[in-house]
Design a protein around this motif. Structure first.
Motif, short mmCIF file in Angstrom:
data_model
loop_
_atom_site.label_atom_id
_atom_site.label_comp_id
_atom_site.label_asym_id
_atom_site.label_seq_id
_atom_site.Cartn_x
_atom_site.Cartn_y
_atom_site.Cartn_z
N LEU A 3 0.84 -1.20 0.00
CA LEU A 3 0.00 0.00 0.00
C LEU A 3 0.88 1.25 0.00
N GLY A 4 1.91 1.26 0.84
CA GLY A 4 2.84 2.40 0.89
C GLY A 4 3.55 2.61 -0.44
N ILE A 5 4.02 1.55 -1.04
CA ILE A 5 4.72 1.67 -2.33
C ILE A 5 3.74 2.15 -3.40
N THR A 6 2.53 1.64 -3.38
CA THR A 6 1.52 2.07 -4.36
C THR A 6 1.23 3.56 -4.22
N VAL A 7 1.12 4.03 -2.99
CA VAL A 7 0.88 5.46 -2.75
C VAL A 7 2.08 6.27 -3.25
N LEU A 8 3.29 5.81 -2.96
CA LEU A 8 4.48 6.55 -3.42
C LEU A 8 4.59 6.55 -4.94
N VAL A 9 4.28 5.43 -5.57
CA VAL A 9 4.29 5.38 -7.03
C VAL A 9 3.24 6.34 -7.58
N GLY A 10 2.07 6.37 -6.94
CA GLY A 10 1.01 7.28 -7.36
C GLY A 10 1.40 8.73 -7.22
N ALA A 11 2.17 9.05 -6.18
CA ALA A 11 2.58 10.44 -5.96
C ALA A 11 3.72 10.86 -6.87
N SER A 12 4.51 9.90 -7.34
CA SER A 12 5.71 10.27 -8.10
C SER A 12 5.67 9.88 -9.58
N SER A 13 4.64 9.16 -10.01
CA SER A 13 4.58 8.70 -11.40
C SER A 13 3.26 9.12 -12.03
N GLY A 14 3.12 8.75 -13.26
CA GLY A 14 1.89 9.05 -13.98
C GLY A 14 0.77 8.09 -13.61
N ILE A 15 -0.39 8.36 -14.14
CA ILE A 15 -1.57 7.56 -13.83
C ILE A 15 -1.43 6.13 -14.35
N ARG A 16 -0.81 5.96 -15.50
CA ARG A 16 -0.65 4.62 -16.07
C ARG A 16 0.23 3.74 -15.16
N GLN A 17 1.37 4.28 -14.71
CA GLN A 17 2.26 3.51 -13.82
C GLN A 17 1.57 3.24 -12.48
N SER A 18 0.83 4.21 -11.98
CA SER A 18 0.14 4.03 -10.70
C SER A 18 -0.90 2.92 -10.79
N LEU A 19 -1.69 2.95 -11.86
CA LEU A 19 -2.70 1.91 -12.04
C LEU A 19 -2.06 0.54 -12.25
N ALA A 20 -0.99 0.50 -13.02
CA ALA A 20 -0.31 -0.77 -13.27
C ALA A 20 0.25 -1.35 -11.97
N PHE A 21 0.91 -0.52 -11.17
CA PHE A 21 1.47 -1.04 -9.92
C PHE A 21 0.36 -1.38 -8.94
N GLY A 22 -0.71 -0.59 -8.92
CA GLY A 22 -1.85 -0.91 -8.06
C GLY A 22 -2.46 -2.25 -8.42
N LEU A 23 -2.61 -2.51 -9.72
CA LEU A 23 -3.16 -3.79 -10.18
C LEU A 23 -2.21 -4.93 -9.83
N PHE A 24 -0.91 -4.72 -10.06
CA PHE A 24 0.08 -5.73 -9.69
C PHE A 24 0.00 -6.03 -8.19
N SER A 25 -0.08 -4.99 -7.37
CA SER A 25 -0.17 -5.17 -5.92
C SER A 25 -1.40 -5.97 -5.53
N LEU A 26 -2.52 -5.63 -6.13
CA LEU A 26 -3.77 -6.34 -5.84
C LEU A 26 -3.66 -7.82 -6.21
N VAL A 27 -3.15 -8.10 -7.39
CA VAL A 27 -3.01 -9.50 -7.83
C VAL A 27 -2.01 -10.24 -6.93
#
Length: 178
Positions: free
Chosen positions: A120-144
């Protein structure tokens, strides 16, 4: 396929070789501008760390079950498939292996909670520092990944409980698991 799994469990060097080759290939496909040596060195170094952890865990399980590498690989395969050994000495070894694994996994809930917070922390950091595409991709990876890790934890715990019931509660005169 089971024979391949047992063979790989007996021959750790083959697992490491396959893992390093596959990891290096995947990283080179994801980052095509990097040289093979530039990718291979960190992958091999990380693999050595994982190998050390794996070997220490396996050695502890072999000591607890009082088995050789080949016997441990066979017991591990049987445990994964829920096959109860028929011979008394194999049943005793399986009972000790199951006890050791149950002891090792006693903090699984805490470990899963840590993984959830970490991802969750990494996903939030990716969301704060990257674009929407990378944030969604990492969020989906985290969920899976977290869904898979939770499912595996529950499945392995159920397998250990079923094997414990199948083996019965016969006392084992050996030392307690470490």
């Amino acid at each position: 396929m089971r024979a391949v799994n047992v063979w790989l469990a007996e021959h750790v060097w083959a697992q490491v070789l396959l893992t390093v080759a596959l990891s290096t290939t995947v990283i080179m496909v994801i980052s095509p501008g990097r040289s093979p040596l530039e990718v291979l060195l960190p992958v091999a170094t990380a693999s050595l760390g994982g190998l050390g952890i794996f070997l220490a865990r396996r050695r502890k399980e072999q000591r607890a079950a009082r088995t050789s590498t080949r016997e441990w690989a066979s017991l591990d395969d049987r445990l994964r498939h829920g096959e109860v050994p028929q011979e008394a000495d194999e049943r005793a070894s399986m009972r000790r292996l199951v006890q050791q694994r149950a002891h090792t996994t006693r903090h699984r809930r805490l470990a899963l909670a840590f993984l959830y917070v970490l991802f969750l922390g990494i996903t939030v950091l990716v969301g704060a520092s990257s674009g929407i595409r990378q944030s969604l991709a990492f969020g989906l990876f985290s969920l899976v990944f977290l869904t898979w890790a939770t499912w595996q934890s529950l499945r392995q715990r159920r397998v250990l409980q079923e094997m414990t019931r199948a083996l019965g509660a016969a006392p084992d005169p050996g030392p307690a698991p470490h």
